[in-house]
Design a protein around this motif. Sequence first.
Motif, PDB file in Angstrom:
ATOM      1  N   UNK A 188     -28.825  -7.359   4.473  1.00  0.00           N
ATOM      2  CA  UNK A 188     -27.815  -6.372   4.118  1.00  0.00           C
ATOM      3  C   UNK A 188     -26.543  -6.603   4.932  1.00  0.00           C
ATOM      4  N   UNK A 189     -25.405  -6.531   4.248  1.00  0.00           N
ATOM      5  CA  UNK A 189     -24.108  -6.712   4.896  1.00  0.00           C
ATOM      6  C   UNK A 189     -23.824  -5.537   5.829  1.00  0.00           C
ATOM      7  N   UNK A 190     -23.450  -5.841   7.046  1.00  0.00           N
ATOM      8  CA  UNK A 190     -23.173  -4.791   8.026  1.00  0.00           C
ATOM      9  C   UNK A 190     -21.971  -3.956   7.626  1.00  0.00           C
ATOM     10  N   UNK A 191     -21.061  -4.504   6.853  1.00  0.00           N
ATOM     11  CA  UNK A 191     -19.806  -3.831   6.532  1.00  0.00           C
ATOM     12  C   UNK A 191     -19.822  -3.123   5.183  1.00  0.00           C
ATOM     13  N   UNK A 192     -20.987  -2.723   4.701  1.00  0.00           N
ATOM     14  CA  UNK A 192     -21.013  -1.931   3.471  1.00  0.00           C
ATOM     15  C   UNK A 192     -20.224  -0.645   3.671  1.00  0.00           C
ATOM     16  N   UNK A 193     -19.532  -0.162   2.642  1.00  0.00           N
ATOM     17  CA  UNK A 193     -18.706   1.044   2.800  1.00  0.00           C
ATOM     18  C   UNK A 193     -19.532   2.242   3.248  1.00  0.00           C
ATOM     19  N   UNK A 194     -18.914   3.114   4.055  1.00  0.00           N
ATOM     20  CA  UNK A 194     -19.555   4.348   4.482  1.00  0.00           C
ATOM     21  C   UNK A 194     -20.811   4.076   5.287  1.00  0.00           C
ATOM     22  N   UNK A 195     -21.842   4.830   4.984  1.00  0.00           N
ATOM     23  CA  UNK A 195     -23.126   4.668   5.679  1.00  0.00           C
ATOM     24  C   UNK A 195     -24.081   3.817   4.859  1.00  0.00           C
ATOM     25  N   UNK A 196     -23.506   2.966   3.988  1.00  0.00           N
ATOM     26  CA  UNK A 196     -24.341   2.181   3.079  1.00  0.00           C
ATOM     27  C   UNK A 196     -25.355   1.318   3.782  1.00  0.00           C
ATOM     28  N   UNK A 197     -24.940   0.647   4.867  1.00  0.00           N
ATOM     29  CA  UNK A 197     -25.846  -0.264   5.571  1.00  0.00           C
ATOM     30  C   UNK A 197     -27.037   0.497   6.160  1.00  0.00           C
ATOM     31  N   UNK A 198     -26.768   1.571   6.892  1.00  0.00           N
ATOM     32  CA  UNK A 198     -27.856   2.321   7.525  1.00  0.00           C
ATOM     33  C   UNK A 198     -28.751   2.984   6.487  1.00  0.00           C
ATOM     34  N   UNK A 236     -32.634  -7.992   7.846  1.00  0.00           N
ATOM     35  CA  UNK A 236     -31.683  -8.882   8.521  1.00  0.00           C
ATOM     36  C   UNK A 236     -30.275  -8.394   8.226  1.00  0.00           C
ATOM     37  N   UNK A 237     -29.461  -8.237   9.290  1.00  0.00           N
ATOM     38  CA  UNK A 237     -28.050  -7.896   9.109  1.00  0.00           C
ATOM     39  C   UNK A 237     -27.256  -9.160   8.823  1.00  0.00           C
ATOM     40  N   UNK A 238     -26.335  -9.062   7.884  1.00  0.00           N
ATOM     41  CA  UNK A 238     -25.392 -10.136   7.613  1.00  0.00           C
ATOM     42  C   UNK A 238     -24.022  -9.679   8.115  1.00  0.00           C
ATOM     43  N   UNK A 239     -23.354 -10.508   8.911  1.00  0.00           N
ATOM     44  CA  UNK A 239     -22.070 -10.093   9.475  1.00  0.00           C
ATOM     45  C   UNK A 239     -21.154 -11.285   9.637  1.00  0.00           C
ATOM     46  N   UNK A 240     -19.900 -11.084   9.311  1.00  0.00           N
ATOM     47  CA  UNK A 240     -18.879 -12.114   9.554  1.00  0.00           C
ATOM     48  C   UNK A 240     -18.173 -11.880  10.881  1.00  0.00           C
ATOM     49  N   UNK A 241     -18.559 -10.817  11.595  1.00  0.00           N
ATOM     50  CA  UNK A 241     -17.981 -10.476  12.894  1.00  0.00           C
ATOM     51  C   UNK A 241     -18.823 -11.105  13.990  1.00  0.00           C
ATOM     52  N   UNK A 242     -18.250 -12.085  14.676  1.00  0.00           N
ATOM     53  CA  UNK A 242     -18.988 -12.776  15.727  1.00  0.00           C
ATOM     54  C   UNK A 242     -18.708 -12.194  17.114  1.00  0.00           C
ATOM     55  N   UNK A 243     -18.238 -10.969  17.172  1.00  0.00           N
ATOM     56  CA  UNK A 243     -17.972 -10.319  18.456  1.00  0.00           C
ATOM     57  C   UNK A 243     -19.270 -10.170  19.236  1.00  0.00           C
ATOM     58  N   UNK A 244     -19.136 -10.006  20.510  1.00  0.00           N
ATOM     59  CA  UNK A 244     -20.303 -10.001  21.392  1.00  0.00           C
ATOM     60  C   UNK A 244     -21.227  -8.828  21.137  1.00  0.00           C
ATOM     61  N   UNK A 245     -20.712  -7.724  20.594  1.00  0.00           N
ATOM     62  CA  UNK A 245     -21.564  -6.539  20.466  1.00  0.00           C
ATOM     63  C   UNK A 245     -22.380  -6.521  19.179  1.00  0.00           C
ATOM     64  N   UNK A 246     -22.326  -7.547  18.344  1.00  0.00           N
ATOM     65  CA  UNK A 246     -23.038  -7.497  17.075  1.00  0.00           C
ATOM     66  C   UNK A 246     -24.547  -7.484  17.267  1.00  0.00           C
ATOM     67  N   UNK A 247     -25.066  -8.104  18.276  1.00  0.00           N
ATOM     68  CA  UNK A 247     -26.514  -8.094  18.484  1.00  0.00           C
ATOM     69  C   UNK A 247     -26.995  -6.708  18.911  1.00  0.00           C
ATOM     70  N   UNK A 248     -26.149  -5.992  19.616  1.00  0.00           N
ATOM     71  CA  UNK A 248     -26.506  -4.625  19.949  1.00  0.00           C
ATOM     72  C   UNK A 248     -26.565  -3.769  18.686  1.00  0.00           C
ATOM     73  N   UNK A 272     -27.742 -12.582  11.075  1.00  0.00           N
ATOM     74  CA  UNK A 272     -27.296 -13.881  10.578  1.00  0.00           C
ATOM     75  C   UNK A 272     -25.808 -13.767  10.284  1.00  0.00           C
ATOM     76  N   UNK A 273     -25.039 -14.685  10.826  1.00  0.00           N
ATOM     77  CA  UNK A 273     -23.593 -14.626  10.641  1.00  0.00           C
ATOM     78  C   UNK A 273     -23.173 -15.282   9.324  1.00  0.00           C
ATOM     79  N   UNK A 274     -22.054 -14.791   8.799  1.00  0.00           N
ATOM     80  CA  UNK A 274     -21.426 -15.379   7.620  1.00  0.00           C
ATOM     81  C   UNK A 274     -20.170 -16.124   8.069  1.00  0.00           C
ATOM     82  N   UNK A 275     -19.809 -17.223   7.365  1.00  0.00           N
ATOM     83  CA  UNK A 275     -20.535 -17.828   6.245  1.00  0.00           C
ATOM     84  C   UNK A 275     -21.891 -18.361   6.692  1.00  0.00           C
ATOM     85  N   UNK A 276     -22.836 -18.296   5.761  1.00  0.00           N
ATOM     86  CA  UNK A 276     -24.227 -18.562   6.097  1.00  0.00           C
ATOM     87  C   UNK A 276     -24.468 -20.049   6.335  1.00  0.00           C
ATOM     88  N   UNK A 277     -25.055 -20.327   7.496  1.00  0.00           N
ATOM     89  CA  UNK A 277     -25.512 -21.681   7.797  1.00  0.00           C
ATOM     90  C   UNK A 277     -26.977 -21.786   7.370  1.00  0.00           C
TER      91      UNK A 277
END
Length: 684
Positions: A58-68, A83-95, A106-111
Motif C-alpha cells: 500500500x502506498x504511504x501517501x494515499x489521500x486522507x487516512x487511506x493508508x492506515x 508492505x508500505x510503498x514510499x517514494x520518500x527516502x527520508x530517515x523517518x520512513x522506517x519509523x 519498499x521504496x519507489x521506484x521499485x527495484x
Amino acid sequence: MDKPAPTVAARLLVVDGEPSVAADVGSALEDLRCDVVAVGSGAEAVEALDGTFDLVLVDRRLPGSGCSEVIRRARHDGVSDVVLLSSDRAADTRREVLRLGADALVHKPIDPESLRGVVVPMLESDRTLDVIPELPRILVVDDDEMVRLSVEASLEEHYDVAVTGSPYEALQYLRTRPFEILITDLMMAEMPGLELIRSARTAQPLLIAIVMTGYASKRAAISSLQEGAYDLLEKPLTPALVRETVAKAWRSLRYRLENRRLLVSLRRTNEELRIARDAAQAANRAKSRFLANMSHELRTPLNGILGSLSLLEATVRFEPGQVDWVRQARESGEALLGLLSTVLDMAGAEAGVLELSQEPFGLAALFEDIGREWRARAPRRELQIDLAEDLPPRAKGDPRRLRQVLDQLLANAHRFTTEGRITVSVRTEERGDDDLLLFVDVADSGPGIPPDELERIFDRFSQVDESSTRRHGGAGLGLAFGRQLARAMGGDLTATSAPGQGSTFHLVARLEILETPPQNVDGGPESGDPAAAATAESQGNGQAPGRAPETPRPGPRPAGPTRRALLVEDEAANRRVITQMLSLLGLEPTAVDNGLRAVEAFEQGEFDVVIMDCQMPEMDGFEAARHIRNLEAEGPGTRIPIIALTGLALEVHRGRCLDAGMDHVLTKPVRLQTLRDLLATTSN
C-alpha cells in the motif's frame, strides 16, 4: 552461496494511484506465480479485501487516512503481511512502518531485487508459523571476542546461542538457519550493525534485533530504532541486563508471532471457505441445469402420452372395457407426473430455485374448487369442508403452492381412508393490519399413526409401513415437501393421531388480507388473471399423485373466422398431438420444428396466436419470441399472443419466458381442457 528464491503461489493486492507500480510488482515477481490485483484508492482496496490475499502493498501517501484504513482492514481480514510503498527516502520512513502497523518498507521506484528480498521471505514465513519455539534462537555478532564470550555466557544456559565475529558469516547463518533474535554490535569493521540488520531482515523478516554499542548517544539510539532495532544496549554489558533485554524482546516477538499465526490461520480458513462456497455455488448451478433438463426430458414424452390419451377420450367411442384401459393409462401417467413434479420441486428447493408467488385469490373459492374436484375423484368417500363464517373473502399469497400442500394431504387421507369421512376445517386469524394466519385441519378416519412415528412421516422417503407387504403406496416425499412448502409460506405442517382413531394434519400458512375486491374480472378465477390460473393448472407441480383432470370435451367450434395458430415444437410426437388438439378446438394450425422456421413463417403468414416451445435446435423459443416482437415493432401489426410451451417446470423459468416477450406459460404435458381455457383468454 545464496539459496535460490523459492517458487510460491500467492495473491497480492497493490494499492497505489500509479498504475505502473502494480505492473512493476507483477514484473518483479513474475516467476513466483503471483496473482497481482491492482486498485487505485483506499476505498477500492477496502472493497476488494475479502480475506483471500496473502500480502498487501500500500502506498504511504494515499489521500486522507487511506493508508492506515487499508492496513486496519487488511489485518481484520487476516492478511498477515503488509508492505508500505514510499517514494520518500527520508530517515523517518522506517519509523512510519511501525507507527502505521506495517511489516516492511519498499521504496519507489521499485527495484525488483529489493522487492523480492522483502516479499519472498514474507510469503515463505507464512508457511513456517505453525510451530513457534518455546525459547528463541539467538545469533550474537561482534568483532570483539570478549563481548561475544560475555554475551554467550550470559545466555547459553537458557537459550540456543550461536556467535560469530563476522557480519558476512552471520548472513550465511541467517540464510541457512532460523533465528528469532539478532544481537549485533553497532560499529564493526567489515559491516556496520545497522546495515547487517537491514540485510538480515531480507533473509528473515520476522527477526527482532538488539544493538550493542560502546559509544551510546541519543543519535545512535534514534538511528537504531529507525532501522527497526528493538533496543540499544550500552557496553560494558552485565549478564542480568542482557538476560532481561532478551526476555523482553522475546515476549514482544512471541506476541507478534502468535498474532501473525492467528492471522495466517484466519486467511487460510477464509480461503478454504471461499473455495467451498464457490464449489457449492457451482454445484447448485449444475444441479439447476440438471433439473431443467430432467424436467424437459421427462415432461416431453409425458406430453405425448397424456395428450394422445386425452385425444382418444375426446374423439373415439370405446367399448366399456376399453374405456377402463384408457382411464387407467391416463391415471398412471398422471400419478407419474405428480411424482415427477414433487421430486423436481424438492430438488429445486434444495438448489435454491423454489420461489413463492404473491397474488390475490379467493379463499372460499379455492376450497370450494378443491371440494368439487376431490368429490368427483373419490365419490365413494365422504368429503366435508367446513369454512369459518368470518373467513376473509380474499387474500394474497401463492394459491398454487397452497393447493399443492392441500392436494397432498387429501391424497393421503383418501389413500388411507377406505371408508368413512374426510373433514377439512378452515379458519383464519388476523395478526396485524394485513397479516393473516390460515389454519387448515385435514382429518381422516383411517388406521391412524403411532405417536412415535408422527415426526418420521415428515422425513423424506419415510413411511409408517415400510415392509414389502405394505398396503398403501407412495414414495414418502409428499409430506416432507408439504412441510417444506408450509414453512416457506411462514407456517408449518404437523400431525396428531392415534392408532385406530384416524389422523389429523394441521397446516398453518401466512397470508396477506385483501379488503378491496379486484376490478375488471371478466368471469375468470378469483385471482383476477384467468391466464395465470390456466398456466398454474397446467404445470402439474400443484397436483398430488393420481390426480385426474377434467374429462376433456372439444365443445362447439367458435363462431366467426377460424383462428390461425403457429405451433413451434421440435418433437414430432408432441407436434402431432398438439396439432390435433388445436384442430379439435377449432383452430387452423401451422406447425414448424424450430425457432428459425417459426420466424420465417411469422414473416410470411398471418397468425392469431403463437405456441412456442422453449428448447429447440437452430434457434430456441426465447430468441424466436424476441425476433417476433422485433418484427411486430417494425410494422403496423398488433401484438400477437405468444404462449410458451415448456417442460421447464421450475418457477424461475416462467420469468425467463415473460422476459423474452411471451405472454403465457403452458407447461408440458398439455391438457386439452387447459389449452382450451388458455386459448379462450388470448381471443379476448
